[in-house]
Design an enzyme around this catalytic site. Structure first.
Site, mmCIF file in Angstrom:
data_model
loop_
_atom_site.group_PDB
_atom_site.id
_atom_site.type_symbol
_atom_site.label_atom_id
_atom_site.label_comp_id
_atom_site.label_asym_id
_atom_site.label_seq_id
_atom_site.Cartn_x
_atom_site.Cartn_y
_atom_site.Cartn_z
ATOM 1 N N TYR A 168 -12.595 -2.304 -3.514
ATOM 2 C CA TYR A 168 -13.137 -2.321 -2.153
ATOM 3 C C TYR A 168 -14.662 -2.220 -2.114
ATOM 4 C CZ TYR A 168 -8.518 -2.118 0.076
ATOM 5 O OH TYR A 168 -7.249 -2.400 0.526
ATOM 6 N N LYS B 208 0.812 -1.215 0.000
ATOM 7 C CA LYS B 208 0.000 0.000 0.000
ATOM 8 C C LYS B 208 0.857 1.283 0.000
ATOM 9 C CE LYS B 208 -3.970 -2.243 2.279
ATOM 10 N NZ LYS B 208 -4.968 -2.135 3.369
ATOM 11 N N GLU C 125 -9.724 -10.684 -7.557
ATOM 12 C CA GLU C 125 -8.740 -9.611 -7.370
ATOM 13 C C GLU C 125 -7.574 -9.746 -8.349
ATOM 14 O OE1 GLU C 125 -9.834 -9.038 -2.618
ATOM 15 O OE2 GLU C 125 -7.845 -9.784 -3.156
ATOM 16 N N HIS D 265 -2.239 -5.561 1.654
ATOM 17 C CA HIS D 265 -3.522 -6.256 1.498
ATOM 18 C C HIS D 265 -3.228 -7.681 1.069
ATOM 19 C CE1 HIS D 265 -7.460 -7.472 -0.030
ATOM 20 N NE2 HIS D 265 -6.791 -7.960 -1.062
ATOM 21 N N ASN E 118 -2.052 0.349 6.733
ATOM 22 C CA ASN E 118 -1.515 -0.901 7.288
ATOM 23 C C ASN E 118 -0.675 -1.705 6.299
ATOM 24 O OD1 ASN E 118 -3.595 -1.836 5.740
ATOM 25 N ND2 ASN E 118 -4.684 -2.905 7.380
#
Ligand code: GTP
Ligand code: MG
Length: 138
Positions: A49, A9, A126, A115, A112
């Site tokens: 998302y 990320k 995905e 993913h 964080n």
């Protein structure tokens, strides 16, 4: 052998941690069989998302995921989906186990660092959102 989808990320790419995250991934016995650095569009992030669109943090999540470059990956290994989630650690780094990517690098529950897909069905969806078959070399 199983495949999972991973994102490094923006909070991690911004701190130049792509290689450090990849070292943990490879150290855990997972093979990076596809990888590219992209800047996600809002459309891509909202699609990715979509399951979270009613959650209060959805706008913040899309803003964050489009705030800078990400590295999208396909990881391969025995039990890769569960194995990678173990390697990532808990969503909130405050709850993540020692040695996990989120314990090592994550800044907060939102920022964080990584993913990872949560099931075979979502992994397939995905992976297909970001990679064509000939970009994955096992
Ligand atoms: P992913 O592997 O990214 O799907 O994480 P996860 O499965 O551990 O968490 P979950 O699917 O519940 O949430 C998806 C993502 O939304 C998380 O990784 C966070 O980046 C973000 N997120 C979850 N909870 C919060 C929150 O309370 N605030 C903010 N800003 N973001 C959150
Ligand atoms: Mg999730």
């Amino acid at each position: 052998l199983q495949r999972t989808f991973s994102i490094i990320k923006p909070d991690a790419t911004e701190r130049n941690l792509t290689g450090a995250v990849n070292a943990v991934i490879e150290g855990a016995g997972l093979r990076i069989v596809a990888q590219k650095r992209i800047h996600m569009t809002r459309q891509q992030a909202e699609t990715f998302y979509a399951v979270h669109k009613e959650r209060p943090f959805f706008g913040e999540l899309v803003d964050f995921m489009t705030s800078g470059p990400v590295v999208v990956q396909v990881l391969e290994g025995d039990n890769a989906i569960a194995r990678y989630r173990e390697v990532m650690g808990a969503t909130n780094p405050a709850n993540a186990a020692e040695g996990t990517i989120r314990k090592l690098f994550a800044k907060s529950v939102g920022e964080n660092s990584v993913h990872g897909s949560d099931a075979p069905e979502t992994a397939a969806i995905e992976i297909a959102q970001f990679f064509s078959g000939n970009e994955i070399v096992g």
